[in-house]
Design a protein around this motif. Sequence first.
Motif, PDB file in Angstrom:
ATOM      1  N   ALA A 165      34.200   6.312   1.117  1.00  0.00           N
ATOM      2  CA  ALA A 165      34.772   5.141   1.799  1.00  0.00           C
ATOM      3  C   ALA A 165      36.001   4.635   1.056  1.00  0.00           C
ATOM      4  CB  ALA A 165      33.706   4.051   1.908  1.00  0.00           C
ATOM      5  N   HIS A 166      36.980   5.528   0.938  1.00  0.00           N
ATOM      6  CA  HIS A 166      38.211   5.196   0.221  1.00  0.00           C
ATOM      7  C   HIS A 166      39.316   4.808   1.201  1.00  0.00           C
ATOM      8  CE1 HIS A 166      41.344   6.655  -3.014  1.00  0.00           C
ATOM      9  NE2 HIS A 166      41.252   5.350  -2.975  1.00  0.00           N
ATOM     10  N   ALA A 167      39.275   5.390   2.379  1.00  0.00           N
ATOM     11  CA  ALA A 167      40.240   5.065   3.439  1.00  0.00           C
ATOM     12  C   ALA A 167      39.629   5.530   4.748  1.00  0.00           C
ATOM     13  CB  ALA A 167      41.566   5.781   3.196  1.00  0.00           C
TER      14      ALA A 167
ATOM     15  N   SER B  14      50.957  14.619  -5.774  1.00  0.00           N
ATOM     16  CA  SER B  14      51.399  13.348  -6.362  1.00  0.00           C
ATOM     17  C   SER B  14      52.160  12.593  -5.270  1.00  0.00           C
ATOM     18  CB  SER B  14      52.291  13.628  -7.574  1.00  0.00           C
ATOM     19  OG  SER B  14      53.340  14.507  -7.189  1.00  0.00           O
ATOM     20  N   ARG B  15      52.640  11.394  -5.546  1.00  0.00           N
ATOM     21  CA  ARG B  15      53.244  10.591  -4.472  1.00  0.00           C
ATOM     22  C   ARG B  15      54.604  10.005  -4.846  1.00  0.00           C
ATOM     23  NH1 ARG B  15      47.744   8.324  -3.175  1.00  0.00           N
ATOM     24  NH2 ARG B  15      48.464   6.164  -3.131  1.00  0.00           N
ATOM     25  N   GLU B  16      55.336  10.719  -5.665  1.00  0.00           N
ATOM     26  CA  GLU B  16      56.642  10.170  -6.048  1.00  0.00           C
ATOM     27  C   GLU B  16      57.587  10.059  -4.858  1.00  0.00           C
ATOM     28  OE1 GLU B  16      55.396  13.002  -6.863  1.00  0.00           O
ATOM     29  OE2 GLU B  16      56.885  14.603  -6.997  1.00  0.00           O
TER      30      GLU B  16
ATOM     31  N   GLY C  72      37.006  10.836  -2.964  1.00  0.00           N
ATOM     32  CA  GLY C  72      37.658   9.901  -2.052  1.00  0.00           C
ATOM     33  C   GLY C  72      38.977  10.380  -1.468  1.00  0.00           C
ATOM     34  N   TYR C  73      39.321  11.651  -1.728  1.00  0.00           N
ATOM     35  CA  TYR C  73      40.540  12.183  -1.115  1.00  0.00           C
ATOM     36  C   TYR C  73      40.210  13.331  -0.158  1.00  0.00           C
ATOM     37  CZ  TYR C  73      43.040   9.448  -4.618  1.00  0.00           C
ATOM     38  OH  TYR C  73      43.530   8.439  -5.388  1.00  0.00           O
ATOM     39  N   GLY C  74      38.962  13.321   0.326  1.00  0.00           N
ATOM     40  CA  GLY C  74      38.574  14.303   1.314  1.00  0.00           C
ATOM     41  C   GLY C  74      38.359  13.583   2.641  1.00  0.00           C
TER      42      GLY C  74
ATOM     43  N   THR D  37      54.964  -2.553   0.837  1.00  0.00           N
ATOM     44  CA  THR D  37      53.755  -2.760   0.031  1.00  0.00           C
ATOM     45  C   THR D  37      52.805  -1.557   0.103  1.00  0.00           C
ATOM     46  OG1 THR D  37      52.401  -3.711   1.786  1.00  0.00           O
ATOM     47  CG2 THR D  37      53.845  -5.238   0.564  1.00  0.00           C
ATOM     48  N   TYR D  38      51.872  -1.572  -0.822  1.00  0.00           N
ATOM     49  CA  TYR D  38      50.854  -0.526  -0.906  1.00  0.00           C
ATOM     50  C   TYR D  38      50.105  -0.384   0.427  1.00  0.00           C
ATOM     51  CZ  TYR D  38      46.681   1.943  -2.461  1.00  0.00           C
ATOM     52  OH  TYR D  38      45.659   2.856  -2.587  1.00  0.00           O
ATOM     53  N   LEU D  39      49.671  -1.524   1.003  1.00  0.00           N
ATOM     54  CA  LEU D  39      48.888  -1.451   2.245  1.00  0.00           C
ATOM     55  C   LEU D  39      49.754  -1.044   3.436  1.00  0.00           C
ATOM     56  CD1 LEU D  39      46.312  -4.428   1.989  1.00  0.00           C
ATOM     57  CD2 LEU D  39      45.918  -1.981   1.605  1.00  0.00           C
TER      58      LEU D  39
ATOM     59  N   TYR E 216      43.574   5.371 -13.226  1.00  0.00           N
ATOM     60  CA  TYR E 216      44.457   6.531 -13.054  1.00  0.00           C
ATOM     61  C   TYR E 216      44.331   7.088 -11.636  1.00  0.00           C
ATOM     62  CZ  TYR E 216      46.041  11.314 -13.002  1.00  0.00           C
ATOM     63  OH  TYR E 216      46.651  12.478 -12.628  1.00  0.00           O
ATOM     64  N   ASN E 217      45.432   7.079 -10.890  1.00  0.00           N
ATOM     65  CA  ASN E 217      45.460   7.622  -9.528  1.00  0.00           C
ATOM     66  C   ASN E 217      46.907   7.873  -9.129  1.00  0.00           C
ATOM     67  OD1 ASN E 217      46.556   5.552  -7.434  1.00  0.00           O
ATOM     68  ND2 ASN E 217      45.262   4.296  -8.764  1.00  0.00           N
ATOM     69  N   PRO E 218      47.145   8.690  -8.082  1.00  0.00           N
ATOM     70  CA  PRO E 218      48.535   9.074  -7.774  1.00  0.00           C
ATOM     71  C   PRO E 218      49.343   7.997  -7.053  1.00  0.00           C
ATOM     72  CG  PRO E 218      47.001  10.110  -6.251  1.00  0.00           C
ATOM     73  CD  PRO E 218      46.161   9.410  -7.272  1.00  0.00           C
ATOM     74  N   GLY E 219      48.695   6.880  -6.675  1.00  0.00           N
ATOM     75  CA  GLY E 219      49.439   5.867  -5.930  1.00  0.00           C
ATOM     76  C   GLY E 219      49.759   4.626  -6.727  1.00  0.00           C
ATOM     77  N   SER E 220      48.719   3.919  -7.177  1.00  0.00           N
ATOM     78  CA  SER E 220      48.952   2.599  -7.752  1.00  0.00           C
ATOM     79  C   SER E 220      48.868   2.582  -9.272  1.00  0.00           C
ATOM     80  CB  SER E 220      47.942   1.599  -7.173  1.00  0.00           C
ATOM     81  OG  SER E 220      46.631   1.992  -7.473  1.00  0.00           O
ATOM     82  N   CYS E 221      48.564   3.711  -9.907  1.00  0.00           N
ATOM     83  CA  CYS E 221      48.595   3.741 -11.371  1.00  0.00           C
ATOM     84  C   CYS E 221      48.652   5.181 -11.896  1.00  0.00           C
ATOM     85  CB  CYS E 221      47.408   2.996 -11.976  1.00  0.00           C
ATOM     86  SG  CYS E 221      47.772   2.555 -13.700  1.00  0.00           S
TER      87      CYS E 221
ATOM     88  N   GLY F 291      50.329   6.905   1.484  1.00  0.00           N
ATOM     89  CA  GLY F 291      49.413   6.428   0.451  1.00  0.00           C
ATOM     90  C   GLY F 291      48.231   7.355   0.271  1.00  0.00           C
ATOM     91  N   ILE F 292      47.043   6.784   0.269  1.00  0.00           N
ATOM     92  CA  ILE F 292      45.825   7.584   0.083  1.00  0.00           C
ATOM     93  C   ILE F 292      45.799   8.750   1.067  1.00  0.00           C
ATOM     94  CG2 ILE F 292      43.297   7.540   0.252  1.00  0.00           C
ATOM     95  CD1 ILE F 292      43.410   4.574  -0.578  1.00  0.00           C
ATOM     96  N   LEU F 293      46.219   8.470   2.325  1.00  0.00           N
ATOM     97  CA  LEU F 293      46.121   9.522   3.354  1.00  0.00           C
ATOM     98  C   LEU F 293      47.044  10.698   3.054  1.00  0.00           C
ATOM     99  CD1 LEU F 293      45.740   7.283   6.529  1.00  0.00           C
ATOM    100  CD2 LEU F 293      43.957   8.562   5.323  1.00  0.00           C
TER     101      LEU F 293
HETATM  102  O1  IZC Z   1      45.380   6.941  -4.282  1.00  0.00           O
HETATM  103  O2  IZC Z   1      46.100   4.943  -3.850  1.00  0.00           O
HETATM  104  N1  IZC Z   1      43.711   1.638  -4.827  1.00  0.00           N
HETATM  105  N2  IZC Z   1      42.709   3.435  -4.176  1.00  0.00           N
HETATM  106  C1  IZC Z   1      42.606   2.033  -4.082  1.00  0.00           C
HETATM  107  C2  IZC Z   1      43.725   3.806  -4.867  1.00  0.00           C
HETATM  108  C3  IZC Z   1      44.376   2.661  -5.292  1.00  0.00           C
HETATM  109  C4  IZC Z   1      44.083   5.209  -5.127  1.00  0.00           C
HETATM  110  C5  IZC Z   1      45.267   5.702  -4.360  1.00  0.00           C
END
Ligand code: IZC
Length: 422
Positions: A185-187, A89-91, A152-154, A102-104, A326-331, A112-114
């Motif tokens: 192609a998530h990150a 998780s990303r708390e 998308g998390y691999g 910001t998220y980006l 539903y995801n561990p970062g933005s929702c 974040g995703i990484l």
């Molecule tokens: O884990 O942040 N926006 N991908 C694009 C996400 C949110 C999921 C994440």
Amino acid sequence: MRRLLIHHIGQLLTMRGYGEGPLRGSQMANPERIYDAAVLIENGIVRNIGSSVELLAAAEPGVELVDAAGALVTPGLVDAHTHLVHGGSREHELAKKIAGVTYLQILQEGGGILSTVEKTRAATADELYVQARRSLHRMLAFGVTTVEAKSGYGLDWETERKQLEVARRLAEEEPQRIVSTFLGAHAVPREYRENVDAYVDEVIEMIDYVVRDDLADFCDVFCETGVFTIEQSRRILEHALAQGLGAKIHADEIDPLGGTRLAAELNAASADHLIAALDDDLARLAASSTIPVLLPGTSFYLGKPSARARDMIDKFGLPVAIASDYNPGSCPTENLQLIMTFAGHLMKLQPLEVITAVTRNAACAIGLGDVAGVIDIGRPADLVVWAADNPEYLIYHYGVNLAHEVYIHGRVAARDGVVLWD
Ligand code: IZC
Ligand code: ZN
């Protein structure tokens, strides 16, 4: 044969009618509604729908009777956009986020995703399974009977495959219907930071493995500043389509790069987010078969404006769907009912529009328009008996669980927040 008659339904929203496909524009506020209704189920399949008095009078001996006591009944909810399978998780990023990073920016700094990629790579398949199953059961308790799940998390084949295999195992062992999406192609993985196109080549190769091993129905791309460009997204999705996968795209969420237009051009199954989408591109979307999937929980969590759902419905006649993201970062929530309240209050959708958006339209966005999201004769009996007697109440009384009984294939899979499926 197991026969079940749910009777004394105060309001039954079947979501039938208007031909095939999603409900568009003003249809969204006018789904079929039957008062004092009943639904007859045989071996998990809906066999009859009609007036409660008539179906009760015609009930044969041996039919199990369920008194809905005047409740609202809708199709089981469909969550058409989730990042269900992930490690950790990303708390630990919350303080930064609340302080205004910001998220980006967090993603650019390698978080974040990484950060979730590291945890997902390190997790065993069993660990991922246990965590995702817990989430799936939470969703079920909230009335969600069909779920789309992205990888998308691999960002490498070994881990992407691990995630997709976990989703497949969940689909086999858990009550809900699960649709899998490959989101290689998530990150951009750290290893490819200086050579994103080489990673795009890798994603294209992974698509062939996904198809070979029949691990997903859709391919998705996070098309965003600092992630994948329009050209890279096009290359990936064109290859996916050529290989027989459906296309989805995280489009125009933060910056208006034109992902919405690309989705329309490719007739993608869905274009998701669309907060920054331009009018011209929405018009193109309306002329395509692509469904806009809006994610108001993410707008809330990122402190961003919501997508212009009212314009999409009123000006462009689009068939809007709503999902949790539903995801561990933005929702980080599995509660689609909460997202429905956001759709009402933040995006100004009326209650019936919201329900259309999380049932029939959501099912169409994941290619299940003929199985899920509608209560009709011959379809699986996936439905929710609500602790509410009208649609307005679902949007009004928020932050709690109003799903009383959640049926999947005619069986009660959850009751008052407790999962009963073993
Ligand atoms: O884990 O942040 N926006 N991908 C694009 C996400 C949110 C999921 C994440
Ligand atoms: Zn997403």
